[in-house]
Design a protein around this motif. Structure first.
Motif, PDB file in Angstrom:
ATOM      1  N   SER A  38      -3.681   8.870  -3.617  1.00 57.60           N
ATOM      2  CA  SER A  38      -2.488   8.567  -2.840  1.00 57.60           C
ATOM      3  C   SER A  38      -2.773   8.621  -1.339  1.00 57.60           C
ATOM      4  CB  SER A  38      -1.369   9.543  -3.199  1.00 57.60           C
ATOM      5  OG  SER A  38      -0.200   9.276  -2.465  1.00 57.60           O
ATOM      6  N   ILE A  39      -3.573   9.575  -0.917  1.00 56.79           N
ATOM      7  CA  ILE A  39      -3.944   9.667   0.499  1.00 56.79           C
ATOM      8  C   ILE A  39      -4.766   8.458   0.922  1.00 56.79           C
ATOM      9  CG2 ILE A  39      -5.297  10.982   2.168  1.00 56.79           C
ATOM     10  CD1 ILE A  39      -4.471  13.511   0.675  1.00 56.79           C
ATOM     11  N   PHE A  40      -5.698   8.031   0.077  1.00 57.19           N
ATOM     12  CA  PHE A  40      -6.520   6.855   0.392  1.00 57.19           C
ATOM     13  C   PHE A  40      -5.655   5.609   0.557  1.00 57.19           C
ATOM     14  CE2 PHE A  40     -10.428   8.830  -1.837  1.00 57.19           C
ATOM     15  CZ  PHE A  40     -10.659   9.601  -0.713  1.00 57.19           C
ATOM     16  N   LEU A  41      -4.665   5.457  -0.303  1.00 53.18           N
ATOM     17  CA  LEU A  41      -3.789   4.291  -0.216  1.00 53.18           C
ATOM     18  C   LEU A  41      -2.917   4.347   1.035  1.00 53.18           C
ATOM     19  CD1 LEU A  41      -2.761   4.036  -3.965  1.00 53.18           C
ATOM     20  CD2 LEU A  41      -4.306   2.523  -2.725  1.00 53.18           C
ATOM     21  N   PHE A  42      -2.503   5.539   1.415  1.00 58.83           N
ATOM     22  CA  PHE A  42      -1.727   5.664   2.649  1.00 58.83           C
ATOM     23  C   PHE A  42      -2.589   5.338   3.865  1.00 58.83           C
ATOM     24  CE2 PHE A  42       0.065   8.176   6.170  1.00 58.83           C
ATOM     25  CZ  PHE A  42       1.350   7.641   6.195  1.00 58.83           C
ATOM     26  N   VAL A  43      -3.848   5.762   3.850  1.00 56.46           N
ATOM     27  CA  VAL A  43      -4.762   5.404   4.943  1.00 56.46           C
ATOM     28  C   VAL A  43      -4.974   3.894   4.973  1.00 56.46           C
ATOM     29  CG1 VAL A  43      -7.118   5.674   5.794  1.00 56.46           C
ATOM     30  CG2 VAL A  43      -5.883   7.661   4.929  1.00 56.46           C
ATOM     31  N   LEU A  92       6.168   4.777 -15.723  1.00 59.01           N
ATOM     32  CA  LEU A  92       6.913   3.898 -14.824  1.00 59.01           C
ATOM     33  C   LEU A  92       6.194   3.747 -13.483  1.00 59.01           C
ATOM     34  CD1 LEU A  92       9.461   2.246 -14.215  1.00 59.01           C
ATOM     35  CD2 LEU A  92      10.568   4.372 -13.493  1.00 59.01           C
ATOM     36  N   GLY A  93       5.708   4.867 -12.951  1.00 52.81           N
ATOM     37  CA  GLY A  93       4.969   4.790 -11.695  1.00 52.81           C
ATOM     38  C   GLY A  93       3.656   4.050 -11.828  1.00 52.81           C
ATOM     39  N   PHE A  94       2.951   4.242 -12.955  1.00 57.76           N
ATOM     40  CA  PHE A  94       1.680   3.547 -13.168  1.00 57.76           C
ATOM     41  C   PHE A  94       1.894   2.045 -13.317  1.00 57.76           C
ATOM     42  CE2 PHE A  94      -0.223   7.614 -15.218  1.00 57.76           C
ATOM     43  CZ  PHE A  94      -0.317   8.182 -13.970  1.00 57.76           C
ATOM     44  N   SER A  95       2.994   1.652 -13.966  1.00 62.49           N
ATOM     45  CA  SER A  95       3.298   0.222 -14.077  1.00 62.49           C
ATOM     46  C   SER A  95       3.590  -0.377 -12.703  1.00 62.49           C
ATOM     47  CB  SER A  95       4.483   0.013 -15.013  1.00 62.49           C
ATOM     48  OG  SER A  95       4.209   0.504 -16.313  1.00 62.49           O
ATOM     49  N   THR A  96       4.264   0.391 -11.849  1.00 65.65           N
ATOM     50  CA  THR A  96       4.499  -0.068 -10.475  1.00 65.65           C
ATOM     51  C   THR A  96       3.180  -0.239  -9.725  1.00 65.65           C
ATOM     52  OG1 THR A  96       6.614   1.106 -10.472  1.00 65.65           O
ATOM     53  CG2 THR A  96       5.729   0.436  -8.336  1.00 65.65           C
ATOM     54  N   PHE A  97       2.269   0.695  -9.942  1.00 68.22           N
ATOM     55  CA  PHE A  97       0.954   0.584  -9.300  1.00 68.22           C
ATOM     56  C   PHE A  97       0.208  -0.650  -9.793  1.00 68.22           C
ATOM     57  CE2 PHE A  97      -3.625   1.535  -9.336  1.00 68.22           C
ATOM     58  CZ  PHE A  97      -3.841   1.689  -7.974  1.00 68.22           C
ATOM     59  N   PHE A 144       0.825  -1.213   0.000  1.00 66.76           N
ATOM     60  CA  PHE A 144       0.000   0.000   0.000  1.00 66.76           C
ATOM     61  C   PHE A 144       0.861   1.265   0.000  1.00 66.76           C
ATOM     62  CE2 PHE A 144      -3.425  -2.692   2.163  1.00 66.76           C
ATOM     63  CZ  PHE A 144      -4.061  -2.931   0.953  1.00 66.76           C
ATOM     64  N   ILE A 145       1.973   1.237   0.700  1.00 64.73           N
ATOM     65  CA  ILE A 145       2.862   2.403   0.712  1.00 64.73           C
ATOM     66  C   ILE A 145       3.481   2.615  -0.663  1.00 64.73           C
ATOM     67  CG2 ILE A 145       4.988   3.319   1.688  1.00 64.73           C
ATOM     68  CD1 ILE A 145       4.266   2.014   4.320  1.00 64.73           C
ATOM     69  N   ILE A 146       3.907   1.530  -1.315  1.00 61.19           N
ATOM     70  CA  ILE A 146       4.486   1.643  -2.650  1.00 61.19           C
ATOM     71  C   ILE A 146       3.455   2.147  -3.654  1.00 61.19           C
ATOM     72  CG2 ILE A 146       5.510   0.342  -4.564  1.00 61.19           C
ATOM     73  CD1 ILE A 146       6.831  -1.458  -2.506  1.00 61.19           C
ATOM     74  N   SER A 147       2.247   1.627  -3.571  1.00 57.33           N
ATOM     75  CA  SER A 147       1.198   2.085  -4.479  1.00 57.33           C
ATOM     76  C   SER A 147       0.848   3.553  -4.232  1.00 57.33           C
ATOM     77  CB  SER A 147      -0.048   1.208  -4.321  1.00 57.33           C
ATOM     78  OG  SER A 147      -0.535   1.267  -2.984  1.00 57.33           O
ATOM     79  N   SER A 148       0.875   3.988  -2.971  1.00 58.65           N
ATOM     80  CA  SER A 148       0.621   5.390  -2.670  1.00 58.65           C
ATOM     81  C   SER A 148       1.707   6.286  -3.249  1.00 58.65           C
ATOM     82  CB  SER A 148       0.523   5.584  -1.154  1.00 58.65           C
ATOM     83  OG  SER A 148       0.364   6.945  -0.813  1.00 58.65           O
ATOM     84  N   ALA A 149       2.964   5.846  -3.142  1.00 65.99           N
ATOM     85  CA  ALA A 149       4.061   6.635  -3.694  1.00 65.99           C
ATOM     86  C   ALA A 149       4.035   6.666  -5.215  1.00 65.99           C
ATOM     87  CB  ALA A 149       5.394   6.078  -3.201  1.00 65.99           C
ATOM     88  N   SER A 150       3.617   5.575  -5.838  1.00 65.99           N
ATOM     89  CA  SER A 150       3.589   5.530  -7.303  1.00 65.99           C
ATOM     90  C   SER A 150       2.565   6.491  -7.889  1.00 65.99           C
ATOM     91  CB  SER A 150       3.301   4.106  -7.770  1.00 65.99           C
ATOM     92  OG  SER A 150       2.012   3.689  -7.351  1.00 65.99           O
ATOM     93  N   LEU A 151       1.446   6.713  -7.187  1.00 69.25           N
ATOM     94  CA  LEU A 151       0.441   7.651  -7.679  1.00 69.25           C
ATOM     95  C   LEU A 151       0.777   9.100  -7.335  1.00 69.25           C
ATOM     96  CD1 LEU A 151      -2.973   5.815  -7.161  1.00 69.25           C
ATOM     97  CD2 LEU A 151      -1.462   5.873  -9.149  1.00 69.25           C
TER      98      LEU A 151
END
Length: 315
Positions: free
Chosen positions: A274-279, A210-215, A174-181
């Motif tokens: 990104s905030i939702f994923l961090f929560v 690159l970030g979207f592929s990570t997500f 979830f942290i990685i997905s938040s950072a990617s967005l």
């Protein structure tokens, strides 16, 4: 299994139960990750098929065939739903499931992640082509599907091991997905925007890709992992009903975003996701803390069950 004194060997019983649980978890993880990989392959085949089927009559024939197939099988599905819907809602009448904190946390986590994911589906095209750039949509979509398959492969290896647990590594996901967005926001400040209309994908677009592929890789890890946690914490007889109730705020959020997509900058939309994923990562940490508590009650119930099933030894 009995000891010399005629009592039950709870240690051996516990070991047998743990071996069965380990084998069941391994096959369940393999099935879930395989399902995600098959979904990605089907998406890639559908993308290739749409490049061949340009005739509208072929599309119409395929739609008619699919409607007929759904119509012939709908009565059976509807009958099955009538059998299971009543016991599911009877549990909600007494609030039996809502008192479980694990179910509430899991439903909130799923709603936050899926809301961000569905919003991303509608935003990645305008994010990569803010000036009407001619971007290769088919190639980008295939890249996303390959990244999702890579994520499902990673999840398969993680679920087949005892450590780390699914509740632990999902915090990192979830942290990685938040950072990617967050990349669309960062590139808007760090990279000078191009004012040239048309052309190919820009440098900031490549970074965002690159970030979207990570997500998408995180999405591939998410689906089999969330399914395993649902099978652990949500009762099977009411699983679909509980998860559908949590999808109500999810659908409302997606509808609000799509209705007001022109009212807010695209960076604001990605910031909210990104905030939702961090929560979601914070809630996942709470769920991991609850899951690590010793299950003394479960062992006590197992002992009582073995004691009831143990025949009396008359000497």
């Amino acid at each position: 299994m009995e000891c010399n004194d005629g009592g039950t060997d709870y240690t051996a019983t516990g070991r047998t139960s743990m071996v069965r649980l380990k084998n069941h978890s391994y096959w369940r993880g393999s099935v879930l990750t395989g399902n995600q990989a098959v979904n990605s392959c089907i998406a890639l085949c559908a993308l290739k098929l749409t490049q061949w089927l340009h005739d509208s009559s072929i599309h119409m024939n395929l739609e008619i065939i699919s409607d007929q197939e759904a119509g012939t099988r709908w009565s059976e599905k509807q009958a099955k739903q009538r059998q299971v819907i009543q016991p599911q809602f009877s549990g909600f009448k007494y609030g039996r499931h809502w008192s479980d904190e694990k179910i509430a946390l899991l439903g909130a986590i799923q709603s936050l992640f899926e809301g961000s994911m569905y919003t991303f589906v509608f935003l990645w095209t305008p994010a990569l082509s803010p000036n009407d750039e001619d971007i290769p949509h088919g190639f980008i979509f295939a890249t996303f599907m390959l990244a999702s398959m890579l994520g499902s492969s990673i999840a398969s290896r993680l679920l087949s091991r005892n450590s780390p647990k699914v509740e632990s590594y999902m915090q990192i996901v979830f942290i990685i997905s938040s950072a990617s967005l967050l990349l669309p926001i960062l590139t808007s400040f760090l990279v000078a925007p191009s004012k040239v209309k048309g052309g190919g994908i820009s440098f900031s677009g490549c970074l965002q890709l690159l970030g979207f592929s990570t997500f998408e890789a995180c999405v591939g890890i998410f689906w089999p992992s969330i399914m395993k946690m649902r099978s652990q914490y949500v009762p099977e007889e009411a699983r679909s009903t509980i998860m559908n109730f949590f999808r109500i705020p999810l659908n409302m959020f997606v509808c609000i975003v799509l209705y007001n997509v022109d009212a807010f900058p695209i960076t604001v939309m990605f910031g909210m996701c990104s905030i939702f994923l961090f929560v979601a990562s914070i809630l996942q940490r709470r769920l991991s803390a609850i899951a690590d508590k010793p299950k003394t009650e479960d062992w006590a119930m197992m002992k009582d069950k073995d004691a009831e099933g143990e025949p009396l030894n008359v000497t």
